[in-house]
Design a protein around this motif. Structure first.
Motif, PDB file in Angstrom:
ATOM      1  N   ALA A 101       0.868  -1.229  -0.185  1.00 43.16           N
ATOM      2  CA  ALA A 101       0.077   0.109  -0.088  1.00 43.16           C
ATOM      3  C   ALA A 101       0.744   1.126   0.127  1.00 43.16           C
ATOM      4  N   MET A 102       0.343   2.239  -0.306  1.00 43.00           N
ATOM      5  CA  MET A 102       1.176   3.419  -0.693  1.00 43.00           C
ATOM      6  C   MET A 102       0.556   4.728   0.041  1.00 43.00           C
ATOM      7  N   ILE A 103       1.314   5.660   0.720  1.00 45.23           N
ATOM      8  CA  ILE A 103       0.620   6.838   1.094  1.00 45.23           C
ATOM      9  C   ILE A 103       1.510   7.814   0.637  1.00 45.23           C
ATOM     10  N   TYR A 104       0.791   8.841   0.225  1.00 47.35           N
ATOM     11  CA  TYR A 104       1.236   9.946  -0.536  1.00 47.35           C
ATOM     12  C   TYR A 104       1.499  11.375   0.061  1.00 47.35           C
ATOM     13  N   GLN A 105       2.147  12.041  -1.086  1.00 41.80           N
ATOM     14  CA  GLN A 105       2.529  13.545  -0.407  1.00 41.80           C
ATOM     15  C   GLN A 105       1.322  14.432   0.025  1.00 41.80           C
ATOM     16  N   GLU A 106       0.655  14.584  -0.795  1.00 36.57           N
ATOM     17  CA  GLU A 106      -0.415  15.597  -0.659  1.00 36.57           C
ATOM     18  C   GLU A 106      -1.882  14.842  -0.582  1.00 36.57           C
ATOM     19  N   PRO A 107      -2.092  14.649   0.779  1.00 30.68           N
ATOM     20  CA  PRO A 107      -3.375  14.162   1.188  1.00 30.68           C
ATOM     21  C   PRO A 107      -4.602  14.440   0.602  1.00 30.68           C
ATOM     22  N   MET A 108      -4.783  16.013   0.391  1.00 32.18           N
ATOM     23  CA  MET A 108      -5.983  16.342  -0.208  1.00 32.18           C
ATOM     24  C   MET A 108      -6.245  15.901  -1.518  1.00 32.18           C
ATOM     25  N   ALA A 109      -5.041  15.811  -2.386  1.00 33.79           N
ATOM     26  CA  ALA A 109      -5.236  15.369  -4.037  1.00 33.79           C
ATOM     27  C   ALA A 109      -5.348  13.978  -3.991  1.00 33.79           C
ATOM     28  N   SER A 110      -4.944  13.493  -2.952  1.00 30.71           N
ATOM     29  CA  SER A 110      -4.826  11.771  -2.975  1.00 30.71           C
ATOM     30  C   SER A 110      -6.382  11.200  -2.688  1.00 30.71           C
ATOM     31  N   LEU A 111      -7.091  11.878  -2.120  1.00 25.68           N
ATOM     32  CA  LEU A 111      -8.456  11.353  -1.654  1.00 25.68           C
ATOM     33  C   LEU A 111      -9.503  12.026  -2.898  1.00 25.68           C
ATOM     34  N   ASN A 112     -10.482  11.236  -3.012  1.00 26.36           N
ATOM     35  CA  ASN A 112     -11.471  11.446  -4.216  1.00 26.36           C
ATOM     36  C   ASN A 112     -12.232  12.442  -3.578  1.00 26.36           C
ATOM     37  N   PRO A 113     -12.439  13.897  -4.236  1.00 28.21           N
ATOM     38  CA  PRO A 113     -13.274  14.741  -3.512  1.00 28.21           C
ATOM     39  C   PRO A 113     -15.080  14.432  -3.731  1.00 28.21           C
ATOM     40  N   ALA A 114     -15.282  13.720  -4.472  1.00 26.15           N
ATOM     41  CA  ALA A 114     -16.766  13.433  -4.531  1.00 26.15           C
ATOM     42  C   ALA A 114     -17.184  12.270  -3.846  1.00 26.15           C
ATOM     43  N   MET A 115     -16.473  11.385  -3.008  1.00 22.69           N
ATOM     44  CA  MET A 115     -16.665  10.293  -2.379  1.00 22.69           C
ATOM     45  C   MET A 115     -16.458  10.419  -0.611  1.00 22.69           C
ATOM     46  N   THR A 116     -17.211   9.782  -0.005  1.00 22.64           N
ATOM     47  CA  THR A 116     -17.271  10.168   1.478  1.00 22.64           C
ATOM     48  C   THR A 116     -15.995   9.234   1.729  1.00 22.64           C
ATOM     49  N   VAL A 117     -15.367   9.652   2.966  1.00 28.10           N
ATOM     50  CA  VAL A 117     -14.310   8.856   3.434  1.00 28.10           C
ATOM     51  C   VAL A 117     -14.528   7.374   3.623  1.00 28.10           C
ATOM     52  N   GLY A 118     -15.474   7.326   4.304  1.00 36.48           N
ATOM     53  CA  GLY A 118     -15.826   5.700   4.541  1.00 36.48           C
ATOM     54  C   GLY A 118     -16.134   4.935   3.404  1.00 36.48           C
ATOM     55  N   ALA A 119     -16.540   5.552   2.276  1.00 34.03           N
ATOM     56  CA  ALA A 119     -16.736   4.726   0.868  1.00 34.03           C
ATOM     57  C   ALA A 119     -15.373   4.277   0.612  1.00 34.03           C
ATOM     58  N   GLN A 120     -14.446   5.228   0.765  1.00 35.00           N
ATOM     59  CA  GLN A 120     -13.294   5.313  -0.072  1.00 35.00           C
ATOM     60  C   GLN A 120     -12.288   4.038   0.994  1.00 35.00           C
ATOM     61  N   LEU A 121     -12.609   4.055   2.109  1.00 32.98           N
ATOM     62  CA  LEU A 121     -11.923   3.401   3.039  1.00 32.98           C
ATOM     63  C   LEU A 121     -12.470   1.709   2.759  1.00 32.98           C
ATOM     64  N   ALA A 122     -13.803   1.740   2.762  1.00 38.38           N
ATOM     65  CA  ALA A 122     -14.415   0.262   2.661  1.00 38.38           C
ATOM     66  C   ALA A 122     -14.205  -0.162   1.408  1.00 38.38           C
ATOM     67  N   GLU A 123     -13.976   0.526   0.392  1.00 37.43           N
ATOM     68  CA  GLU A 123     -13.734  -0.139  -0.911  1.00 37.43           C
ATOM     69  C   GLU A 123     -12.648  -1.157  -0.913  1.00 37.43           C
ATOM     70  N   VAL A 124     -11.374  -0.967  -0.194  1.00 39.99           N
ATOM     71  CA  VAL A 124     -10.306  -1.736  -0.103  1.00 39.99           C
ATOM     72  C   VAL A 124     -10.705  -3.371   0.083  1.00 39.99           C
ATOM     73  N   PRO A 125     -11.161  -3.620   1.309  1.00 40.89           N
ATOM     74  CA  PRO A 125     -11.339  -4.867   1.650  1.00 40.89           C
ATOM     75  C   PRO A 125     -12.684  -5.290   0.841  1.00 40.89           C
ATOM     76  N   MET A 126     -13.512  -4.620   0.548  1.00 42.30           N
ATOM     77  CA  MET A 126     -14.560  -5.136  -0.554  1.00 42.30           C
ATOM     78  C   MET A 126     -14.048  -5.578  -1.726  1.00 42.30           C
ATOM     79  N   ILE A 127     -12.986  -4.953  -2.238  1.00 43.63           N
ATOM     80  CA  ILE A 127     -12.013  -5.568  -3.486  1.00 43.63           C
ATOM     81  C   ILE A 127     -11.240  -6.817  -3.104  1.00 43.63           C
ATOM     82  N   HIS A 128     -10.418  -6.516  -2.141  1.00 38.50           N
ATOM     83  CA  HIS A 128      -9.608  -7.697  -1.962  1.00 38.50           C
ATOM     84  C   HIS A 128     -10.021  -8.928  -1.179  1.00 38.50           C
TER      85      HIS A 128
END
Lengths: 695, 360
Positions: A101-128
């Motif tokens: 997994a990777m952590i990036y320099q600019e947190p603001m740009a690395s998160l999808n502005p149109a998705m809630t934080v939970g949806a972005q997090l939950a996606e990972v275990p849902m895929i893998h």
């Protein structure tokens, strides 16, 4: 989906002789050459180097995400024994996010502005792991709590823009941890954050590394951070690893001239601008297609020997330490303990009379409710509160504080870009607080000038460098003819140590450090008496920082300029400032000489700030003070003392005084003042944050 | 939200007032009025007779007064000539005694069309209904195909798909309706040229042509046969434009860092596009789509005339060609309202798509 089986005694990540090139229409540009490194289970490997040295390219190569133009041209990257370079897209997809997994320099740009934080997090275990949506959200909530974010239920339903920078970075970290990866790649994870926030994030990363046994590849340009986080280290220069080994060993017994030069150019607590100045690395970083033959560092190296160093490619050589290797043909011959030869020491410049004086300066902004379509109640942002100080001729006054503390507002008011709400600014006994810059006399304007933070944006891209300086001379009414002004411009180019032929170049043909020199030349064009330097080196690389700082000091000595040095970097402030002013939420919380501010008694905020700054010296012992939470918004400051929400000394003050009253200014010693309710007894008992172990 | 809407409505009203006044001024210029007098009265009227006709029919009053009367904000004029009372609000069906004082747009009185000899409201109602159907089908065809085209082209910038789709988009948007309409008629709606005879030979179509070259019958019943061509003509032009916008926004989003984050989380390319890129990529084209409504009105003028479909555009052309002042004024009011309302919808919808903007 099951994770790769692997023997824990074998390396997690093994990169051997990796070469990466980018292909453009014109040519092949080698970005990384012959790079090897090994990361064992639970180990944290630091990749250090200046911008453009290829450290991020290595990270992206591990992720196999080099874009359309990038290609791995040689070597292998083995992750748990499986070669990533030959893996197919589908296999890679299963590794990404789940095992690496990777952590990036600019947190603001690395998160999808149109998705809630939970949806972005939950996606990972849902895929893998094919987890159900409810379980995934529950896990997301738990991990959010794990990264020490307050109120996880609110945060999982929030959008990224509703969180602060530090909180966003914690979310990115949480996202990386969602499926407990074996390898975590951190690409400058704290560069965009404030120091006290950075300290919190670094603590978190270290703890999580221990808790989950994750191996880390930590990319940074900050040697202090690497010392703090990593076990092992790999120094990169111009696409090559030049030195690798155990962190302590590389820091104390470096075996490559570049590593040594790097350490000599960063402001460690032992450096001093007069007796032990920084040594800048001469020359410039070679462009990828202009690399010299043989050793890449050769042209800038003090130990360069023609015929040997430029003969052919230099291989990595084992130095005999703990997996410690260096890419230098001469590492066995150089006397690494020899003291720095011919250090140019200078006399301390005496300070003159007061040139600038501020009395009770306040600057309030009125902002509307904060929505795009207007409406809502008017709010007042108190950007500066009762600012009082004086600055003398030839003195360097540093203004320190984190983003939002009001240091830039102060600079704007002084420059006349804004007018003060109340209070006085005296420039040579002439009050200028109410005069905007358009109405100031030419000599007032030319005597107060500014060097800006970002040299890349502050030069006109379509005008030659010389023309821009001449333009400044014209505005300041310097010189009587074009001829005279041209000569003066060339003199200024000499002053900032730029070759005269650069006058006809366009800004895009200059490197960052050179652009900043042009910015300095422009500021000094009208013989400025006061120069406000707003983070003048924070956008530059470490080795260039020293040279630019040096230049500023030298011009100051020559012209007896008053330098107001705005910075968040305490290391550089300690190095060059005569006096320091610490600001928090618009208030000056501490003001004194550099020695007074950097030693106890401290203001509690100064104490935390000092503790948060990473120092690249193995002998330094620091007290760890991590501030909880974020800086309160200036729109809604806490009542009483501005620092009370994060202060660890608050319970030492009786009767909840901190909650109710803004502390009065307390004078401790000559010229040393702090804004705090703590009693004198407690203040005198404070211990120093930084101690240097005896050599 | 309520506050925002109220303010927006206030601004809209003000804009509408200003715009209608400008149109009122332009349509009521003296030469127009004289022409009106001659066409309504007699072509052979002398200048003095024209002046008295204008005087008797209330056109001699100051412009601002007439505008107020048309709007219904001022009482309509009345005049006694030879013991008979005439006035703005007095018609054959409405004797002077019963006539209301105000009769303007606000009271629902849109005036009488001089071309069609019927109330403007009746004509306009029918025309708008017809154009509404045309617009609806155009939107149904145009928006999804344009977005699909744009997203497909933009998701892999520089690929073969991108180049082919971009060429198509540029070609359609570079072809004005009066060109594409004629070409389409020749190719698809001619019994002697294009592909219709071939299809008829093969027995694939029942009639003689694939499409009908005129859409007049669509006024009564819309079919694929009679309505296909006008819809395609308008849709093609707008589609290219929206597709280009979508593509630009999509390529930008696809290079954003959060897309890299998603990719390196192990999200498949399909899901990256659908879940992560799409919503962000649609924010910019949304405003463009909303701005297309006023543009469509533009295209509708040409297409309705070309296909003889008696909608809003056709009526506007008739009104303008025959100096029908009341009809023209009403058309302009409708156009202004359409523009302002789509703007409002665009702003509100933008805030819903983009969580960073919230209306308070």
């Amino acid at each position: 989906m099951s994770k790769t089986e692997w023997d824990p005694s074998q390396p997690i990540l093994e990169i051997t002789n990796l070469s990466i090139s980018f292909f453009t229409r014109l040519r092949e540009i080698p970005a990384v050459m012959d790079f090897s490194c090994t990361v064992m289970a639970g180990e944290a490997m630091g990749l250090v180097g200046e911008s453009g040295c290829g450290k991020s390219t290595v990270a992206l190569a591990v992720m196999r995400d080099l874009g359309k133009n990038g290609k791995i041209v040689a070597g292998t990257i083995k992750f748990k024994g499986r070669d990533l370079t030959t893996m197919g897209e589908e296999e890679l997809r299963q590794l990404r996010g789940s095992e690496i997994a990777m952590i990036y320099q600019e947190p603001m740009a690395s998160l999808n502005p149109a998705m809630t934080v939970g949806a972005q997090l939950a996606e990972v275990p849902m895929i893998h792991e094919g987890m159900s949506k409810t379980d995934a959200w529950a896990l997301a909530r738990q991990i959010v709590a794990d990264v020490r974010l307050p109120d996880p239920d609110r945060i999982v339903n929030a959008y990224p823009h509703q969180l602060s920078g530090g909180q966003q970075q914690r979310i990115v970290i949480a996202m990386a941890l969602m499926s407990k990866p074996a390898l975590l790649i951190l690409d400058e994870p704290t560069t965009a954050l404030d120091v006290t926030v950075e300290a919190g994030i670094v603590d978190l990363v270290k703890d999580l590394g221990k808790k989950y046994g994750t191996s880390m590849l930590f990319i940074s340009h900050n040697l202090g951070l690497v010392l703090d986080v990593c076990n092992r280290l790999c120094v990169m220069y111009s696409g090559e690893a030049v030195e690798t080994g155990n962190v302590a060993e590389v820091f104390d017994k470096m075996r490559h001239p570049y590593t040594q030069a790097l350490f000599r150019s960063i402001p460690l607590p032992t450096a001093d601008k007069n007796s032990r100045p920084l040594v800048a690395i001469p020359g410039n970083f070679p462009l990828p297609h202009e690399r010299p033959k043989g050793c890449n560092f050769g042209p800038r190296c003090d130990y360069f020997e023609a015929g040997r160093c430029d003969a052919g490619p230099v291989p990595m050589g084992d130095t005999g330490g703990d997996r410690h290797a260096s890419r230098c043909v001469k590492f066995a011959e150089i006397d690494w303990n020899a003291p720095l030869a011919a250090v140019k020491t200078t006399e301390r410049t005496p300070v003159g009379e007061v040139v600038l004086k501020m009395e009770d300066l306040r600057k309030y902004y009125e902002v509307s409710g904060g929505s795009l379509f207007g409406g809502g109640a008017q709010k007042v942002v108190k950007a500066n509160e009762t600012l009082s100080f004086e600055a003398r001729e030839g003195e360097t006054l540093a203004i320190v504080g984190e983003s939002g503390c009001g240091k830039s507002t102060f600079a704007k008011v002084l420059m006349g870009l804004e007018t003060a709400t109340s209070g006085k600014i005296f420039l040579y006994n002439q009050d200028i607080q109410d005069t905007p810059i358009e109405k100031r006399a030419v000599d007032t304007v030319s005597s107060v000038q500014m060097v800006f933070q970002n040299p890349f944006d502050t030069l006109n891209p379509s005008m030659t460098v010389g023309r821009q300086i001449i333009r400044a001379l014209e505005i300041f009414g310097e010189g009587n003819s074009d001829e005279e002004r041209r000569n003066r411009m060339l003199e200024l180019m000499d002053l900032v140590k730029l070759p005269r032929e650069f006058a006809d170049r366009m800004p895009r043909q200059l490197s960052g450090g050179q652009k900043q020199r042009v910015g300095i030349a422009r500021a000094f064009a009208g013989g400025a008496k006061i120069v406000v330097a707003d983070e003048p080196v924070s956008a530059l690389d470490v080795s260039v920082q020293a040279a630019v700082t040096d230049l500023l000091m030298e011009i100051q000595r020559k012209n007896r300029t008053t330098l107001l040095f705005i910075s968040h970097d305490l290391s550089i402030v300690r190095y060059l400032a005569d006096r320091v002013m610490v600001m928090y939420l618009g208030h000056v919380v501490e003001l004194g000489t550099t020695d007074q501010v950097f030693s106890p008694p401290y203001h509690p905020y100064t104490e935390a700030l000092l503790s948060a700054v990473p120092i690249a010296d193995t002998r330094v012992i620091k007290k760890r003070i991590v501030l909880e939470g974020d800086i309160p918004s200036a729109m809604n400051p806490p009542p009483g003392c501005p620092f009370q929400t994060r202060c660890r000394w608050k319970d030492q003050v009786p009767n909840g005084l901190c909650d109710r009253e803004v502390p009065p200014v307390k004078h401790l010693a000559t010229g040393h003042q702090i804004k705090c309710h703590l009693s004198d007894d407690i203040l005198t008992e404070m211990e120093p944050v930084i101690t240097i172990a005896a050599e | 939200m309520a506050m925002f809407l109220i303010r927006r409505f206030g601004i809209m009203l003000l804009t509408a007032l200003c715009l209608t006044f400008i149109v009122f001024f332009l349509t009521n210029l003296t030469p127009n009025l004289e022409k009106l007098a001659r066409s309504e009265g007699s072509v052979r009227m002398s200048d003095a007779q024209v002046a008295s006709w204008l005087e008797n029919n209330g056109y001699a009053q100051p412009l601002i007064v007439r505008y107020g009367q048309w709007l219904g904000a001022m009482p309509g004029w009345t005049k006694e000539i030879d013991g008979e009372t005439t006035g703005r609000c007095i018609t054959a069906a409405m004797p002077a005694a019963d006539a209301p004082r105000f009769c303007g747009v606000l009271q629902g009185n849109w005036g009488q069309s001089t071309v069609f000899k019927r109330p403007v409201s009746e004509i306009l109602g029918r025309a708008l209904g017809a154009t509404g159907w045309l617009m609806l089908w155009v939107m149904i065809i145009m928006v999804p195909s344009a977005l699909t085209l744009g997203v497909l082209a933009g998701m892999r910038e520089g690929s073969r798909t991108d180049r082919v789709l971009s060429t198509v988009a540029i070609a359609t948007t570079a072809t004005p309706e009066y060109v594409s309409g004629v070409i389409l008629i020749v190719v698809l709606a001619s019994a002697t040229a294009g592909i219709s005879p071939i299809l008829a030979d093969w027995g694939w179509i029942e009639g003689r042509t694939l499409f009908q070259g005129t859409a007049t019958s669509a006024m009564d019943e819309i079919t694929f046969w009679n309505f296909g061509l006008p819809v395609i003509t308008v849709a093609l032009y707008g589609m290219g434009y929206i597709a280009r916008m979508t593509r630009a926004s999509m390529t930008e989003v696809m290079t954003a860092q959060y897309i890299r984050t998603a990719r390196l989380k192990g999200v498949s390319f399909r899901q990256v596009v659908i879940r992560h890129a799409l919503r962000n990529a649609l924010i910019a084209p949304f405003t463009v789509i909303m701005l297309q409504f006023p543009w469509l009105l533009n295209g509708v003028v040409i297409v309705e005339t070309l296909f003889n479909y008696k909608g809003f555009g056709w009526t506007l052309v008739q009104g303008a060609g025959n100096n029908d002042i009341e009809l023209l004024l009403s058309c302009s009011v409708v156009a202004v309202v359409v523009v302002l309302v789509t703007q409002l919808i665009s702003d509100i919808g933008y805030a819903f798509l983009n969580p960073r903007i919230r209306i308070s």
